[in-house]
Design an enzyme around this catalytic site. Structure first.
Site, PDB file in Angstrom:
ATOM      1  N   ASN A 153       0.803  -1.236   0.000  1.00 23.26           N
ATOM      2  CA  ASN A 153       0.000   0.000   0.000  1.00 23.26           C
ATOM      3  C   ASN A 153       0.832   1.280   0.000  1.00 23.26           C
ATOM      4  O   ASN A 153       0.485   2.243  -0.675  1.00 23.26           O
ATOM      5  CB  ASN A 153      -1.015  -0.019   1.148  1.00 23.26           C
ATOM      6  CG  ASN A 153      -0.376  -0.098   2.506  1.00 23.26           C
ATOM      7  OD1 ASN A 153       0.678  -0.706   2.677  1.00 23.26           O
ATOM      8  ND2 ASN A 153      -0.999   0.521   3.478  1.00 23.26           N
ATOM      9  N   GLU A 252       3.551  -4.980  12.221  1.00 27.40           N
ATOM     10  CA  GLU A 252       2.612  -3.873  12.024  1.00 27.40           C
ATOM     11  C   GLU A 252       1.503  -4.420  11.144  1.00 27.40           C
ATOM     12  O   GLU A 252       1.719  -4.683   9.956  1.00 27.40           O
ATOM     13  CB  GLU A 252       3.335  -2.680  11.397  1.00 27.40           C
ATOM     14  CG  GLU A 252       4.404  -2.132  12.353  1.00 27.40           C
ATOM     15  CD  GLU A 252       5.186  -0.943  11.823  1.00 27.40           C
ATOM     16  OE1 GLU A 252       5.138  -0.667  10.603  1.00 27.40           O
ATOM     17  OE2 GLU A 252       5.866  -0.290  12.624  1.00 27.40           O
ATOM     18  N   CYS A 286      -3.274   1.469   6.390  1.00 32.16           N
ATOM     19  CA  CYS A 286      -3.686   0.689   7.571  1.00 32.16           C
ATOM     20  C   CYS A 286      -4.360   1.567   8.613  1.00 32.16           C
ATOM     21  O   CYS A 286      -5.102   1.088   9.449  1.00 32.16           O
ATOM     22  CB  CYS A 286      -2.477  -0.002   8.169  1.00 32.16           C
ATOM     23  SG  CYS A 286      -1.197   1.177   8.639  1.00 32.16           S
ATOM     24  N   GLU A 465       7.586   0.442  16.555  1.00 30.12           N
ATOM     25  CA  GLU A 465       8.750   0.949  15.841  1.00 30.12           C
ATOM     26  C   GLU A 465       8.656   2.472  15.865  1.00 30.12           C
ATOM     27  O   GLU A 465       7.701   3.044  16.366  1.00 30.12           O
ATOM     28  CB  GLU A 465       8.811   0.361  14.425  1.00 30.12           C
ATOM     29  CG  GLU A 465       9.015  -1.160  14.465  1.00 30.12           C
ATOM     30  CD  GLU A 465       9.466  -1.784  13.142  1.00 30.12           C
ATOM     31  OE1 GLU A 465      10.111  -1.092  12.342  1.00 30.12           O
ATOM     32  OE2 GLU A 465       9.169  -2.965  12.930  1.00 30.12           O
TER      33      GLU A 465
HETATM   34  P1  NAD Z   1      -0.145  -9.350   3.145  1.00 21.82           P
HETATM   35  O1  NAD Z   1      -0.093  -9.834   4.552  1.00 21.82           O
HETATM   36  O2  NAD Z   1      -0.971 -10.108   2.177  1.00 21.82           O
HETATM   37  O3  NAD Z   1       1.314  -9.296   2.504  1.00 21.82           O
HETATM   38  C1  NAD Z   1       2.348  -8.536   3.072  1.00 21.82           C
HETATM   39  C2  NAD Z   1       3.673  -9.153   2.678  1.00 21.82           C
HETATM   40  O4  NAD Z   1       3.776 -10.444   3.262  1.00 21.82           O
HETATM   41  C3  NAD Z   1       3.871  -9.347   1.180  1.00 21.82           C
HETATM   42  O5  NAD Z   1       5.205  -9.057   0.867  1.00 21.82           O
HETATM   43  C4  NAD Z   1       3.573 -10.819   0.991  1.00 21.82           C
HETATM   44  O6  NAD Z   1       4.193 -11.391  -0.132  1.00 21.82           O
HETATM   45  C5  NAD Z   1       4.119 -11.406   2.268  1.00 21.82           C
HETATM   46  N1  NAD Z   1       3.531 -12.675   2.693  1.00 21.82           N
HETATM   47  C6  NAD Z   1       2.272 -13.110   2.507  1.00 21.82           C
HETATM   48  N2  NAD Z   1       2.112 -14.328   3.081  1.00 21.82           N
HETATM   49  C7  NAD Z   1       3.305 -14.666   3.638  1.00 21.82           C
HETATM   50  C8  NAD Z   1       3.781 -15.790   4.368  1.00 21.82           C
HETATM   51  N3  NAD Z   1       2.987 -16.832   4.645  1.00 21.82           N
HETATM   52  N4  NAD Z   1       5.068 -15.799   4.786  1.00 21.82           N
HETATM   53  C9  NAD Z   1       5.884 -14.742   4.527  1.00 21.82           C
HETATM   54  N5  NAD Z   1       5.497 -13.660   3.824  1.00 21.82           N
HETATM   55  C10 NAD Z   1       4.212 -13.605   3.401  1.00 21.82           C
HETATM   56  O7  NAD Z   1      -0.585  -7.836   3.237  1.00 21.82           O
HETATM   57  P2  NAD Z   1      -0.902  -6.855   2.025  1.00 21.82           P
HETATM   58  O8  NAD Z   1      -2.172  -7.320   1.386  1.00 21.82           O
HETATM   59  O9  NAD Z   1       0.315  -6.697   1.195  1.00 21.82           O
HETATM   60  O10 NAD Z   1      -1.146  -5.457   2.784  1.00 21.82           O
HETATM   61  C11 NAD Z   1      -2.372  -5.061   3.297  1.00 21.82           C
HETATM   62  C12 NAD Z   1      -2.470  -5.365   4.780  1.00 21.82           C
HETATM   63  O11 NAD Z   1      -1.365  -4.776   5.445  1.00 21.82           O
HETATM   64  C13 NAD Z   1      -3.692  -4.772   5.445  1.00 21.82           C
HETATM   65  O12 NAD Z   1      -4.190  -5.697   6.381  1.00 21.82           O
HETATM   66  C14 NAD Z   1      -3.160  -3.546   6.175  1.00 21.82           C
HETATM   67  O13 NAD Z   1      -3.908  -3.112   7.270  1.00 21.82           O
HETATM   68  C15 NAD Z   1      -1.820  -4.048   6.595  1.00 21.82           C
HETATM   69  N6  NAD Z   1      -0.894  -2.935   6.844  1.00 21.82           N
HETATM   70  C16 NAD Z   1      -0.555  -2.628   8.126  1.00 21.82           C
HETATM   71  C17 NAD Z   1       0.305  -1.547   8.399  1.00 21.82           C
HETATM   72  C18 NAD Z   1       0.690  -1.145   9.796  1.00 21.82           C
HETATM   73  O14 NAD Z   1       1.604  -0.328   9.935  1.00 21.82           O
HETATM   74  N7  NAD Z   1       0.050  -1.648  10.831  1.00 21.82           N
HETATM   75  C19 NAD Z   1       0.811  -0.816   7.339  1.00 21.82           C
HETATM   76  C20 NAD Z   1       0.442  -1.153   6.045  1.00 21.82           C
HETATM   77  C21 NAD Z   1      -0.408  -2.232   5.805  1.00 21.82           C
HETATM   78  O1  6OD Z   2       4.040   6.450   8.938  1.00 23.56           O
HETATM   79  C1  6OD Z   2       4.571   5.364   9.203  1.00 23.56           C
HETATM   80  O2  6OD Z   2       5.693   5.277   9.713  1.00 23.56           O
HETATM   81  C2  6OD Z   2       3.841   4.123   8.936  1.00 23.56           C
HETATM   82  N1  6OD Z   2       4.450   2.987   9.339  1.00 23.56           N
HETATM   83  C3  6OD Z   2       2.646   4.165   8.309  1.00 23.56           C
HETATM   84  C4  6OD Z   2       1.851   3.027   8.042  1.00 23.56           C
HETATM   85  C5  6OD Z   2       0.770   3.147   7.273  1.00 23.56           C
HETATM   86  C6  6OD Z   2      -0.027   2.020   6.956  1.00 23.56           C
HETATM   87  O3  6OD Z   2      -0.508   1.802   5.880  1.00 23.56           O
END
Ligand code: NAD
Ligand code: 6OD
Length: 488
Positions: A153, A252, A286, A465
């Site tokens: 994202n 995260e 997120c 972090e």
């Molecule tokens: P995802 O979990 O599908 O994938 C994230 C990464 O993990 C990718 O690089 C993917 O290839 C890898 N991955 C997937 N399955 C794996 C496994 N079994 N072992 C190792 N690696 C694996 O997430 P996404 O669809 O790319 O991103 C969207 C999600 O991320 C949403 O739930 C969003 O809320 C969350 N997100 C959280 C934060 C935060 O800071 N809390 C920030 C951004 C996104």
């Molecule tokens: O601003 C940041 O440092 C951070 N980790 C943002 C995350 C956004 C989630 O999509």
């Protein structure tokens, strides 16, 4: 056709297995990506350990910081290439990529270069019987080779948010960007190469999660720590893998964030803020608010004004100056969001606006777009109020008093962020502090000071972090205790 290769031990590695990197705006092909197999990931991990034994392991804090500044400068210098790659991979508007994603990519390196040079370490002096003393002080050392797995994202922002502190602390990195967004990660590897970061300190492997590069990293016996941003369910799978070697993890994860709007708020600032909080990056941040609670006297006015504003949101090509919203990341994710639109109908939601797929009459009709959508009328237990959708949609519900608002906002297993809108400073502090989240904003949203703790409670993550919290995660601290004899 543009090729995105793996970068291992300072060399570019090809792979016979390739996958397609698609532009979500119109479904066109951006590049072919070379998928790292288990042997390539193994080579990356070995290169990381060799770097720690070699030049990189011997670099001083000041030398490491100097590399980080050079990386940041090089990202700035190649800003337009980074922008083009990020927009091609995600379809996000230029206005966003140029003010958030790419500048933050550079800023992440600068902030951790600054911090590592000045980071304090604990020291305690004990007084012992007979006039003796003990002096305790902590020494910061790298963890080893850190696996960095990031989502699609905010591709550069979130990858560098982990790579920068990991390198600042002297670790070697094996990074895997999302399969959906390999572009800026590959440019970052080029930057590492051009600033002559010692070979093996930064390694890039492309691929998917299960049975691919992601899993090869998390299950690798010689990976010393894992830092991951992505879905909560993926975090759970990675935790299983990390348990085997009792490896430190930093997660995260997802969110189902609340916005709480009181009737006394500055209405026009709040509406502007909420447009960002719900629709930035097509709701694929997120931290986005998917649950909006509005104090009853303001509820009808808010619904009407917000609906009118949302109807003016321009869905444009990334380069259009007035584009405010891009597509979703992939056909698969678009289908998931559309299933939630259908579920909302089944659950009895009222659609104030949106709920479908826009029609452009041009190549964008082959892309992965959905309409910005507002719904209301669902009970607190509805799945659309409970589950993370990660799209341009929110549910709006009224509340009658502060305590009810807090209860509703906290009625979730997630705990990432909240945003509170009020002109009453006392109430703003009270409600913000009562939120069971890692990040609570008052009269703003996604305003970041990179020295502050970032992370989530509950299903939204493990650990924090940001600033010293990052340095502490990416370091092994050794306490040295020295006995000092007293006068005999
Ligand atoms: P995802 O979990 O599908 O994938 C994230 C990464 O993990 C990718 O690089 C993917 O290839 C890898 N991955 C997937 N399955 C794996 C496994 N079994 N072992 C190792 N690696 C694996 O997430 P996404 O669809 O790319 O991103 C969207 C999600 O991320 C949403 O739930 C969003 O809320 C969350 N997100 C959280 C934060 C935060 O800071 N809390 C920030 C951004 C996104
Ligand atoms: O601003 C940041 O440092 C951070 N980790 C943002 C995350 C956004 C989630 O999509």
């Amino acid at each position: 056709m543009r090729q995105y290769r793996n970068y291992v031990g300072g060399r570019w590695l090809e792979s016979a297995r390739r996958f397609r990197d698609i532009n979500p705006v119109d479904g066109s092909l951006n590049a072919e990506v070379h998928e790292a197999d288990a042997a390539t990931v193994d080579a990356a991990v070995s290169a990381g350990h060799a770097a720690l034994e070699g030049v990189w392991g011997g670099a001083s804090v000041v030398e490491r910081a100097a590399y980080l500044y050079r990386i940041a400068d090089e990202i700035d210098r190649r800003r337009d290439e980074f922008l083009a790659a990020e927009m091609a991979d995600t379809g996000k508007p230029h206005a966003m990529a140029s003010t958030i994603d790419i500048p933050r990519g550079a800023a992440n390196f600068r902030v951790f270069a600054d911090l590592i040079k000045t980071a304090p370490l604990e020291s305690f002096r004990m007084e012992l019987p007979g006039g003796a003393q003990a002096l305790n002080y902590a020494v910061r050392k790298p963890l080893g080779v850190v696996g960095v797995i990031s989502p699609w994202n905010l591709p550069l922002l979130l990858l560098t948010w982990k790579v920068a502190p990991a390198l600042a602390c002297g670790n070697a990195v094996v990074a895997k960007p999302s399969e959906e967004t390999p572009g800026t990660a590959t440019l970052l590897a080029e930057v590492m190469d051009s600033v002559k970061l010692p070979a093996g300190a930064f390694n890039l492997v492309h691929g998917f999660g299960p049975r691919s590069a992601g899993e090869f990293i998390t299950k690798h016996a010689d990976i010393n720590a894992i830092t991951f941003t992505g879905e909560s369910s993926t975090g759970a799978a990675i935790m299983h893998a990390a348990a085997e070697g009792v490896k430190p993890v930093s997660f995260e994860l997802g969110g189902k964030n609340a916005a709480v709007i009181f009737a006394d708020c500055d209405f026009s600032k709040m509406i502007d803020g909420m447009m960002r909080a719900v629709f930035l990056n097509s709701g694929q941040v997120c931290l986005c608010a998917e649950r909006v609670y509005v104090e009853r006297p303001l509820y009808e006015r808010f619904c009407q004004a917000f609906t009118e504003r949302v109807r003016t949101l321009r869905l444009g090509w990334p380069h259009d100056a007035d584009s405010a919203m891009g597509p979703l990341i992939s056909a698969e994710h678009r289908d998931k969001v559309l299933q939630y639109f259908a579920l909302a109908r089944e659950e009895g939601a009222k659609f104030l606006t949106g709920g479908g797929v826009p029609s452009f009459g041009d190549a964008r009709d082959r892309g992965f777009w959905v309409e910005p959508t507002l719904i209301s009328g669902l009970p607190p237990g509805a799945r659309c109020v409970k589950e993370e959708i990660f799209g341009p949609i929110c549910h709006i519900a009224p509340f009658d008093d502060e305590r009810e608002a807090i209860k509703l906002a906290n009625d979730t297993r997630y705990g990432l962020s909240a945003t509170v809108w009020t002109s009453d400073l006392n109430r703003g502090h009270r409600v913000a502090q009562a939120m069971h989240v890692g990040l609570s904003w008052v009269n703003t949203w996604f305003l970041r000071d990179l020295r502050t703790p970032f992370g989530g409670a509950g299903l939204s993550g493990i650990g924090r972090e940001g600033g010293l919290h990052s340095l502490n995660f990416y370091s092994e601290l050794t306490n040295v205790c020295v006995h000092i004899d007293g006068y005999q």
